[in-house]
Design a protein around this motif. Structure first.
Motif, mmCIF file in Angstrom:
data_model
loop_
_atom_site.group_PDB
_atom_site.id
_atom_site.type_symbol
_atom_site.label_atom_id
_atom_site.label_comp_id
_atom_site.label_asym_id
_atom_site.label_seq_id
_atom_site.Cartn_x
_atom_site.Cartn_y
_atom_site.Cartn_z
ATOM 1 N N ARG A 166 -0.420 -6.384 -3.362
ATOM 2 C CA ARG A 166 -0.564 -5.330 -3.847
ATOM 3 C C ARG A 166 -0.842 -5.398 -5.286
ATOM 4 O O ARG A 166 -0.206 -5.763 -6.120
ATOM 5 C CB ARG A 166 -0.521 -4.263 -3.030
ATOM 6 N N GLU A 167 -1.154 -3.725 -5.455
ATOM 7 C CA GLU A 167 -0.788 -3.672 -7.007
ATOM 8 C C GLU A 167 0.974 -2.825 -7.131
ATOM 9 O O GLU A 167 1.172 -1.981 -6.466
ATOM 10 C CB GLU A 167 -1.515 -2.271 -7.499
ATOM 11 N N THR B 235 3.219 -0.182 -8.437
ATOM 12 C CA THR B 235 3.116 1.589 -8.512
ATOM 13 C C THR B 235 4.653 1.468 -8.819
ATOM 14 O O THR B 235 5.420 1.338 -7.336
ATOM 15 C CB THR B 235 2.281 1.703 -8.504
ATOM 16 N N PRO C 15 4.492 5.661 -5.078
ATOM 17 C CA PRO C 15 3.762 4.776 -3.982
ATOM 18 C C PRO C 15 2.937 5.555 -3.472
ATOM 19 O O PRO C 15 2.229 5.226 -3.080
ATOM 20 C CB PRO C 15 5.172 4.488 -3.124
ATOM 21 N N ARG D 241 -0.891 4.591 -4.463
ATOM 22 C CA ARG D 241 -1.220 2.995 -4.099
ATOM 23 C C ARG D 241 -2.057 3.028 -3.673
ATOM 24 O O ARG D 241 -2.369 3.994 -2.793
ATOM 25 C CB ARG D 241 -0.082 2.384 -3.194
ATOM 26 N N SER E 147 -4.511 1.061 1.407
ATOM 27 C CA SER E 147 -3.626 2.272 1.546
ATOM 28 C C SER E 147 -4.397 3.184 2.356
ATOM 29 O O SER E 147 -5.058 3.650 2.441
ATOM 30 C CB SER E 147 -2.946 2.675 0.413
#
Length: 668
Positions: A215-216, A218, A221, A224, A252
């Motif tokens: 996932r990305e 960050t 959160p 996200r 998400s």
């Protein structure tokens, strides 16, 4: 050629026919016209022309070329990237997780890490260089070779930027990059893994590199977008094809917003001729991307976000990149009616888009149409010349299927450096009354109008003869948002005038993933002309996309249209914005035959030709001739020996009688 000296026509009262007698006593004579109420029955649907006109008509080779040129300078596959945007493909496929195959790729951490050099398992050629190893980055790309990268945190400067990315950085280590999904990536909420596997048998092995449950990254959160995402890079031995294959993308629970990623290939520098990038809008489906040989413009990147507001790829979505070779002709697309009427589609126009995908200019290119199966036909025509990157559409306009049933329609070019793209096949089902361009495959996507917007999408067809448009048949895609929405069908004539509209219909769940016929209280009648079969959608506060569409590359010209919901404002759909064929077909019905008067030339000179023609009729007509007008009636044939009644050929220096019968399918 038969050249009778015709000087006289007469009509027999006992037999409904024209009498042709020959004599040479006078150079010219005036012929008595049959009265308008002298109606002679029979069928074949075109005006009879003179024999000499028909000879010109039938021996003319009908080749029409449309040229779409991609301007490319002199190319060197060793100094410029030898993967070009015009050869890139966006395909529906299958995502197969590696499971326990191969080996796990070990990195120091899940965030901003690279591997040691890893063995591909075979020699992979990229821009005239042979590589047997690569370096893996956790941030969604690999670097061919064993030379290390200058940094591990290589991605855009922030998650909504397209600046300072790996396609534009002036960094001598950023070379020979294969970039499936470059972003600041980290471990997902499920168990993450990096893995590779080389399988198959030489020289057709495939090396698969997999990112799983990522996932990305960050530091916020609550913003996200992704929880878990799987994707792969595939390297193909011998062909040197590269594929990006995308799997499950789990979003998400946060508010949807866009994120910027990079996707594509980089050769030896950041120059445009060293790049092939993939562009996607964050709200676009993954089957709607652009490929370009340059860096991203200021408002471009490969955007994503939380589904469904920003769509996830359907598992198996594949971007394929094929290297450019020296001699490589490509049959890009074959354009044919997949459902054709033996009555109302003849002669057919079958066409194909041919591109020179290779560096060398090709001349006197033979292109062959082959029809096999229930019907058979072969014709070869030639394209004079195609330079690198040029495309042309070639037309075959004389195919006449005689029998109902299934046939394979293939357009092919000759052998070259890459034979896999040298032919395109379509299956054509010939029947009495159906017209359609759609294949039997499922739709690749679905199309509608934006919320609050209503309109009609159309497919342009042609009828030879006279027929009613009984139904417009539409494939309703699997979009649950379409349930309860109001739709309808419409027909426009060749001038864009609305000539038929169905009742409104509210879509039901049972209609999804099915063809839906729309009938008309008053059907449109089309005679020897084009028309537009349309599927209309009324406005809704919610987006809905009920029309199934199939990928067509390139889109056939002058075929797909749209209008306002009233039918006005007909315009061709932009093929760049909508690179699809619409799954809209039609069902025709015969109208009753109508008989008109027969006429002939009023003056005929010895040694000249005569025209016999039927006026004010509906249906198909067929001519016969007899020496006495009573017995032994013989089908008149045209100059190609076909019984289409386009010319009445009769014995020289003899009297003959002619008759014509008008018929329509389904009527005696």
């Amino acid at each position: 050629m038969l050249r009778p000296a015709i000087t006289q026509f007469c009509a027999s009262a006992k037999h409904p026919s024209l009498h042709v007698s020959t004599c040479n006593t006078q150079p010219c004579t005036t012929v008595q016209q049959p009265s308008p109420n002298h109606q002679i029955t029979t069928s074949l649907h075109h005006q009879i022309t003179t024999l000499s006109q028909l000879m010109s008509k039938f021996f003319l080779i009908n080749i029409f070329l449309l040229c779409s040129i991609i301007t490319l300078g002199a190319q060197d596959p060793c100094t410029q990237l030898n993967y070009h945007a015009f050869k890139a493909e966006n395909l529906a496929g299958t995502y197969t997780d590696l499971g326990s195959l191969g080996r796990e790729i070990i990195t120091s951490q899940w965030d901003d890490a690279v591997s040691e050099p890893l063995d591909i398992g075979f020699a992979f050629e990229f821009q005239c260089q042979s590589f047997t190893q690569f370096i893996f980055s956790t941030n969604g790309f690999i670097k061919l070779g064993s030379d290390p990268l200058s940094a591990t945190n290589i991605f855009f400067s922030n998650n909504q930027s397209n600046e300072n990315g790996l396609f534009e950085r002036d960094d001598s280590t950023l070379v020979n990059l294969i970039v499936a999904f470059n972003h600041d990536l980290d471990a997902g909420s499920d168990t993450p893994e990096y893995r590779m596997h080389t399988g198959g048998t030489a020289p057709q092995r495939v090396c698969t590199i997999q990112w799983k449950n990522i996932r990305e990254w960050t530091n916020e959160p609550e913003k996200r977008q992704l929880e878990n995402f799987d994707f792969q890079i595939k390297l193909y031995e011998n062909s040197n094809v590269i594929e990006f294959v995308y799997g499950e993308l789990e979003g998400s629970s946060n508010e949807s917003n866009y994120r910027s990623a990079a996707c594509g290939l980089r050769g030896r520098s950041a120059a445009d001729d060293q790049l092939l990038v993939v562009i996607k809008n964050s709200s676009a489906f993954w089957d709607n991307v652009s490929f370009v040989n340059r860096n991203y413009a200021s408002n471009e990147s490969f955007n994503f976000g939380r589904p469904p507001e920003r769509p996830a790829p359907e598992p198996g979505r594949t971007f394929r990149f094929t290297p450019t070779l020296f001699n490589d002709l490509t049959v890009r697309e074959t354009y044919v009616l997949t459902e054709a009427s033996t009555h109302y589609s003849s002669p057919q126009s079958i066409s194909a888009s041919i591109r020179n995908s290779g560096y060398n200019t090709q001349t006197n290119i033979p292109v062959t149409l082959e029809v096999t199966g229930t019907n058979s036909y072969t014709k070869t025509q030639h394209i004079p010349s195609l330079a690198f990157g040029e495309s042309e559409i070639i037309y075959f306009n004389a195919y006449r299927p005689k029998l109902n049933g299934s046939s394979t329609v293939r357009v092919r070019v000759g052998s070259d450096d890459a034979n896999a793209d040298n032919a395109k096949d379509k299956i054509q089902q010939a029947s009495d009354y159906k017209l359609n361009y759609s294949t039997t495959e499922a739709p690749d996507a679905h199309k509608g109008f934006l919320a609050g917007v209503q309109g009609i999408y159309y497919v342009k067809y042609n009828v030879r003869g006279t027929a009613e448009v009984s139904h417009v048949d539409v494939y309703i895609a699997d979009d649950s948002a379409s349930i309860g929405k109001t739709v309808f069908a419409a027909v426009l004539d060749n001038n864009g005038v609305l000539v038929a509209r169905s009742d409104n219909y509210m879509l039901q769940e049972v209609n999804l993933n099915n063809w839906l016929p729309f009938g008309f209280t008053v059907p449109a009648v089309i005679s020897d002309n084009d028309f537009y079969a349309g599927f209309g959608m009324t406005s809704s506060l919610q987006d809905y996309t009920p029309l199934g569409v199939q990928t067509e590359d390139p889109v056939r010209p002058d075929t797909y249209y749209k209008s306002l919901v009233t039918g006005s404002g007909l315009t061709e759909v932009d093929p760049v914005e909508v690179p699809y064929r619409f799954m809209i077909g039609v069902t025709l019905e015969s109208t009753p035959p109508e008989v008109g008067p027969v006429y002939a030339d009023t003056t005929v000179c010895a040694g000249d030709f005569v025209s016999i023609f039927l006026e004010d009729y509906v249906g198909f007509f067929h001519w016969q001739w007899s020496l006495d007008g009573v017995n032994n009636w013989i089908s008149a044939i045209d100059v190609n020996g076909e019984e289409f009644g386009q010319s009445a050929i009769f014995p020289a220096d003899q009297s003959a009688y002619f008759r014509v019968k008008v018929i329509q399918p389904g009527f005696e």
